[in-house]
Scaffold this active site. Sequence first.
Site, PDB file in Angstrom:
ATOM      1  N   SER A  35      -2.926   0.215 -18.717  1.00 39.39           N
ATOM      2  CA  SER A  35      -3.856   0.212 -17.631  1.00 39.39           C
ATOM      3  C   SER A  35      -3.800   1.503 -16.802  1.00 39.39           C
ATOM      4  O   SER A  35      -4.884   2.170 -16.537  1.00 39.39           O
ATOM      5  CB  SER A  35      -3.927  -0.940 -16.537  1.00 39.39           C
ATOM      6  OG  SER A  35      -4.252  -2.085 -17.004  1.00 39.39           O
ATOM      7  N   LYS A  43      -3.358  -8.638  -6.910  1.00 40.03           N
ATOM      8  CA  LYS A  43      -3.608  -9.644  -7.897  1.00 40.03           C
ATOM      9  C   LYS A  43      -4.771 -10.462  -7.440  1.00 40.03           C
ATOM     10  O   LYS A  43      -5.025 -10.454  -6.002  1.00 40.03           O
ATOM     11  CB  LYS A  43      -2.454 -10.722  -8.076  1.00 40.03           C
ATOM     12  CG  LYS A  43      -2.594 -11.223  -9.354  1.00 40.03           C
ATOM     13  CD  LYS A  43      -1.663 -10.310 -10.399  1.00 40.03           C
ATOM     14  CE  LYS A  43      -1.981 -11.255 -11.864  1.00 40.03           C
ATOM     15  NZ  LYS A  43      -1.083 -10.531 -12.633  1.00 40.03           N
ATOM     16  N   LYS A  50      -2.823  -2.333  -7.947  1.00 36.16           N
ATOM     17  CA  LYS A  50      -3.535  -2.517  -9.107  1.00 36.16           C
ATOM     18  C   LYS A  50      -2.767  -4.201  -9.428  1.00 36.16           C
ATOM     19  O   LYS A  50      -1.442  -4.166  -9.140  1.00 36.16           O
ATOM     20  CB  LYS A  50      -2.892  -1.699 -10.095  1.00 36.16           C
ATOM     21  CG  LYS A  50      -2.946  -1.693 -11.296  1.00 36.16           C
ATOM     22  CD  LYS A  50      -4.063  -0.850 -11.734  1.00 36.16           C
ATOM     23  CE  LYS A  50      -4.667  -1.015 -13.231  1.00 36.16           C
ATOM     24  NZ  LYS A  50      -5.527  -2.359 -13.339  1.00 36.16           N
ATOM     25  N   HIS A  99       0.737  -1.203   0.097  1.00 33.80           N
ATOM     26  CA  HIS A  99      -0.019  -0.095   0.022  1.00 33.80           C
ATOM     27  C   HIS A  99       0.877   1.178   0.026  1.00 33.80           C
ATOM     28  O   HIS A  99       0.193   2.308   0.263  1.00 33.80           O
ATOM     29  CB  HIS A  99      -0.959  -0.038   1.124  1.00 33.80           C
ATOM     30  CG  HIS A  99      -2.090  -1.056   1.203  1.00 33.80           C
ATOM     31  ND1 HIS A  99      -2.102  -2.119   2.265  1.00 33.80           N
ATOM     32  CD2 HIS A  99      -2.754  -1.530   0.162  1.00 33.80           C
ATOM     33  CE1 HIS A  99      -3.164  -2.718   1.905  1.00 33.80           C
ATOM     34  NE2 HIS A  99      -3.328  -2.726   0.564  1.00 33.80           N
ATOM     35  N   HIS A 100       2.105   1.252  -0.448  1.00 30.37           N
ATOM     36  CA  HIS A 100       2.976   2.293  -0.220  1.00 30.37           C
ATOM     37  C   HIS A 100       2.530   3.144  -1.392  1.00 30.37           C
ATOM     38  O   HIS A 100       2.607   4.603  -0.925  1.00 30.37           O
ATOM     39  CB  HIS A 100       4.485   1.672  -0.596  1.00 30.37           C
ATOM     40  CG  HIS A 100       4.874   1.487  -2.052  1.00 30.37           C
ATOM     41  ND1 HIS A 100       4.249   0.462  -2.461  1.00 30.37           N
ATOM     42  CD2 HIS A 100       5.348   2.452  -2.920  1.00 30.37           C
ATOM     43  CE1 HIS A 100       4.700   0.421  -3.731  1.00 30.37           C
ATOM     44  NE2 HIS A 100       5.509   1.585  -3.973  1.00 30.37           N
ATOM     45  N   ARG A 101       1.737   2.878  -2.158  1.00 29.46           N
ATOM     46  CA  ARG A 101       1.203   4.004  -3.170  1.00 29.46           C
ATOM     47  C   ARG A 101      -0.307   3.394  -3.562  1.00 29.46           C
ATOM     48  O   ARG A 101      -0.507   2.126  -3.447  1.00 29.46           O
ATOM     49  CB  ARG A 101       1.680   3.910  -4.612  1.00 29.46           C
ATOM     50  CG  ARG A 101       3.191   4.594  -4.617  1.00 29.46           C
ATOM     51  CD  ARG A 101       3.418   5.315  -5.663  1.00 29.46           C
ATOM     52  NE  ARG A 101       4.737   6.052  -5.269  1.00 29.46           N
ATOM     53  CZ  ARG A 101       5.284   7.098  -6.141  1.00 29.46           C
ATOM     54  NH1 ARG A 101       4.972   7.135  -7.420  1.00 29.46           N
ATOM     55  NH2 ARG A 101       6.307   7.811  -6.125  1.00 29.46           N
ATOM     56  N   ASP A 156       7.637   3.184 -13.507  1.00 29.84           N
ATOM     57  CA  ASP A 156       7.022   4.232 -12.998  1.00 29.84           C
ATOM     58  C   ASP A 156       5.671   4.697 -12.857  1.00 29.84           C
ATOM     59  O   ASP A 156       4.990   5.754 -13.605  1.00 29.84           O
ATOM     60  CB  ASP A 156       7.854   5.619 -13.497  1.00 29.84           C
ATOM     61  CG  ASP A 156       9.451   5.739 -13.335  1.00 29.84           C
ATOM     62  OD1 ASP A 156       9.560   5.255 -11.899  1.00 29.84           O
ATOM     63  OD2 ASP A 156      10.313   6.010 -13.893  1.00 29.84           O
ATOM     64  N   LYS A 210       7.052  -4.407 -10.554  1.00 29.14           N
ATOM     65  CA  LYS A 210       6.800  -4.069 -11.853  1.00 29.14           C
ATOM     66  C   LYS A 210       6.234  -2.440 -12.030  1.00 29.14           C
ATOM     67  O   LYS A 210       6.606  -1.809 -12.798  1.00 29.14           O
ATOM     68  CB  LYS A 210       5.449  -5.037 -12.381  1.00 29.14           C
ATOM     69  CG  LYS A 210       5.329  -5.135 -14.011  1.00 29.14           C
ATOM     70  CD  LYS A 210       4.137  -6.090 -14.220  1.00 29.14           C
ATOM     71  CE  LYS A 210       4.565  -7.418 -13.948  1.00 29.14           C
ATOM     72  NZ  LYS A 210       3.451  -8.402 -14.395  1.00 29.14           N
TER      73      LYS A 210
HETATM   74  P1  NAD Z   1      -4.384 -16.234 -21.747  1.00 23.64           P
HETATM   75  O1  NAD Z   1      -5.330 -17.050 -20.992  1.00 23.64           O
HETATM   76  O2  NAD Z   1      -4.806 -15.091 -22.863  1.00 23.64           O
HETATM   77  O3  NAD Z   1      -3.544 -17.023 -22.535  1.00 23.64           O
HETATM   78  C1  NAD Z   1      -2.486 -18.273 -22.053  1.00 23.64           C
HETATM   79  C2  NAD Z   1      -2.292 -19.282 -23.297  1.00 23.64           C
HETATM   80  O4  NAD Z   1      -1.496 -20.243 -22.652  1.00 23.64           O
HETATM   81  C3  NAD Z   1      -3.772 -19.967 -23.469  1.00 23.64           C
HETATM   82  O5  NAD Z   1      -4.130 -20.059 -24.683  1.00 23.64           O
HETATM   83  C4  NAD Z   1      -3.325 -21.555 -22.958  1.00 23.64           C
HETATM   84  O6  NAD Z   1      -4.125 -22.592 -23.753  1.00 23.64           O
HETATM   85  C5  NAD Z   1      -1.878 -21.345 -23.098  1.00 23.64           C
HETATM   86  N1  NAD Z   1      -1.148 -22.352 -22.331  1.00 23.64           N
HETATM   87  C6  NAD Z   1      -1.339 -22.845 -21.081  1.00 23.64           C
HETATM   88  N2  NAD Z   1      -0.602 -23.692 -20.634  1.00 23.64           N
HETATM   89  C7  NAD Z   1       0.141 -24.118 -21.898  1.00 23.64           C
HETATM   90  C8  NAD Z   1       1.249 -25.021 -21.955  1.00 23.64           C
HETATM   91  N3  NAD Z   1       1.615 -25.620 -21.064  1.00 23.64           N
HETATM   92  N4  NAD Z   1       1.824 -24.891 -23.290  1.00 23.64           N
HETATM   93  C9  NAD Z   1       1.306 -24.276 -24.127  1.00 23.64           C
HETATM   94  N5  NAD Z   1       0.204 -23.154 -23.954  1.00 23.64           N
HETATM   95  C10 NAD Z   1      -0.118 -23.016 -22.904  1.00 23.64           C
HETATM   96  O7  NAD Z   1      -3.489 -15.659 -20.637  1.00 23.64           O
HETATM   97  P2  NAD Z   1      -2.392 -14.214 -20.841  1.00 23.64           P
HETATM   98  O8  NAD Z   1      -3.228 -13.122 -20.490  1.00 23.64           O
HETATM   99  O9  NAD Z   1      -1.777 -14.269 -22.443  1.00 23.64           O
HETATM  100  O10 NAD Z   1      -1.316 -14.396 -19.767  1.00 23.64           O
HETATM  101  C11 NAD Z   1      -0.171 -15.413 -19.874  1.00 23.64           C
HETATM  102  C12 NAD Z   1       0.730 -14.910 -19.183  1.00 23.64           C
HETATM  103  O11 NAD Z   1       1.281 -13.519 -19.075  1.00 23.64           O
HETATM  104  C13 NAD Z   1       0.394 -15.373 -17.567  1.00 23.64           C
HETATM  105  O12 NAD Z   1       1.624 -15.534 -16.855  1.00 23.64           O
HETATM  106  C14 NAD Z   1       0.132 -13.579 -17.112  1.00 23.64           C
HETATM  107  O13 NAD Z   1       0.125 -13.501 -15.620  1.00 23.64           O
HETATM  108  C15 NAD Z   1       0.908 -13.050 -17.801  1.00 23.64           C
HETATM  109  N6  NAD Z   1       0.538 -11.539 -18.076  1.00 23.64           N
HETATM  110  C16 NAD Z   1      -0.426 -11.116 -18.773  1.00 23.64           C
HETATM  111  C17 NAD Z   1      -1.097  -9.743 -18.886  1.00 23.64           C
HETATM  112  C18 NAD Z   1      -2.015  -9.538 -19.586  1.00 23.64           C
HETATM  113  O14 NAD Z   1      -2.341  -8.130 -19.751  1.00 23.64           O
HETATM  114  N7  NAD Z   1      -3.206 -10.544 -19.799  1.00 23.64           N
HETATM  115  C19 NAD Z   1      -0.129  -8.752 -18.442  1.00 23.64           C
HETATM  116  C20 NAD Z   1       1.123  -9.314 -17.703  1.00 23.64           C
HETATM  117  C21 NAD Z   1       1.464 -10.454 -17.521  1.00 23.64           C
END
Ligand code: NAD
Length: 471
Positions: free
Chosen positions: A362, A105, A69, A63-65, A98, A93
């Site tokens: 975002s 989460k 999110k 909660h420092h800011r 910044d 992150k």
């Molecule tokens: P998503 O659900 O849109 O897509 C993930 C895809 O990975 C799915 O199509 C799934 O079928 C596939 N998958 C799962 N296990 C697999 C495996 N073992 N081998 C191959 N494919 C596999 O999810 P996303 O939003 O793209 O998120 C993916 C990663 O990115 C997560 O770790 C998430 O925390 C991170 N992330 C997402 C965002 C965002 O804006 N969506 C932002 C930062 C980080």
Amino acid sequence: MTREPNFLESVSRNFDKAAGLTDLPKGLLAQIKACNSVYQMRFPVRVGNDYEVIEAYRVQHSHHRLPTKGGIRYSQKVTQNEVMALASLMTYKCAIVDVPFGGAKGGVKISPREYTPAQLQKITRRYTAELIRKNFIGPGIDVPAPDYGTGPREMAWILDTYRTFKGDEIDAAGCVTGKPVTQNGIQGRTEATGRGVYYSIREAMSHADDMKAIGLTPGIEGKTMAIQGMGNVGHYTATIAQKEGGAKIICVAEYEGAIYKEDGIDFDALVKHRKKTKSILDFPGATNMKSRKDVLTVKCDILVPAALEGQIHKGNAKQVKAKIIAEAANGPVTANAEEILLKKNVMIIPDMYCNAGGVTVSYFEWLKNLSHLRFGRMEKRFNQGKYNDLVNKIEEATGKTIGAKEKNFLTRGADEIDLVRSGLEETMVMAYDQIRLIKKRKKNVEDLRSAAFINALNKISSDYLSLGIFP
Ligand code: NAD
């Protein structure tokens, strides 16, 4: 080497490694590392003729800011530890790019594939109501976004539920980001994480001396790339790296398997093929690989794990042949695997920087919601007029006429999407410069993850120190 750490333990080990390279007070480091609030909930949802008790979480790490999110994940693998690890990464992150938020989460322990859209809507609305009830959501409190298994549709349901309870709040639209553009979202949010991943790779590969150290020439153009996961992040990383960077995607893996094509896979064509056949397998000209896991050990220049955490571990790290791993997913490389990979001279672009494009845009969306004004609306026409005058003056002075198409290009004012992309690119470039500088200048910092952590710790600790809590 110790036993394989879980995700939270990996984050903790990486934190300790970097913290040991700073001279920040121990108590302050302990406060930064701890998760501030953990809300574990169970709620009933009627599915068919029965009731299901759904397990879910929201963790506010710091909660420092404010607001805090972070995204909401729908997955059968969700645990409290996993959500705590993801929430901690969000704090670091945000500091790295910044963005003035603390980290958070959410997680709902369901497999979205097993529910109809109507059932998912029920679950999402009930989860949101639980968050409202405990004051765990709001534009100035805690602002969720999409993550694994969720997208703009779920964010629209969250906003609508929030409005049902808090309809009189003028800034209600800022209670969640990643919404559809028509529902108070922003242009460019859907592609933002993947676009950011692309910029992070481009920046890392732009330094000739760094590339020489790992046996590569600078630049993405023509470099081979393997992608694990074709979801939101994997999809946009692949299309943008291919179209804007000229990367050659030779291997792609999804749930159903992996494919390989030495002369490159046309990613758009692969998306069409999967839509039609419900699988990436049997893509014309490509070979089906034995297992979807083969993507992680294929010979390539850049490996992009864009699925889930813990994919590269001590059991397969030795077989990794990529020269660069761009952590598009959160936590795809365990702390044990990282030790092995660093010894093998693999460059790891760490998650807390690599995939920060999503939270960056975002932040822009949240600012748009609070200002109740689309970016570009005030200045676009004004700038267009000025550029027009300038081009006319150049024509007058030179006696030459500039063609209509070129003139349109030169005089165009910036739209929302142009400003969002510009802000995102600036953010990713600046953040990489800071991290690289720390790695170059600070003694004993050997990897980008430690450098990124140190950057985050310096910024977060300065917030605490300015509050006078840790004199
Ligand atoms: P998503 O659900 O849109 O897509 C993930 C895809 O990975 C799915 O199509 C799934 O079928 C596939 N998958 C799962 N296990 C697999 C495996 N073992 N081998 C191959 N494919 C596999 O999810 P996303 O939003 O793209 O998120 C993916 C990663 O990115 C997560 O770790 C998430 O925390 C991170 N992330 C997402 C965002 C965002 O804006 N969506 C932002 C930062 C980080």
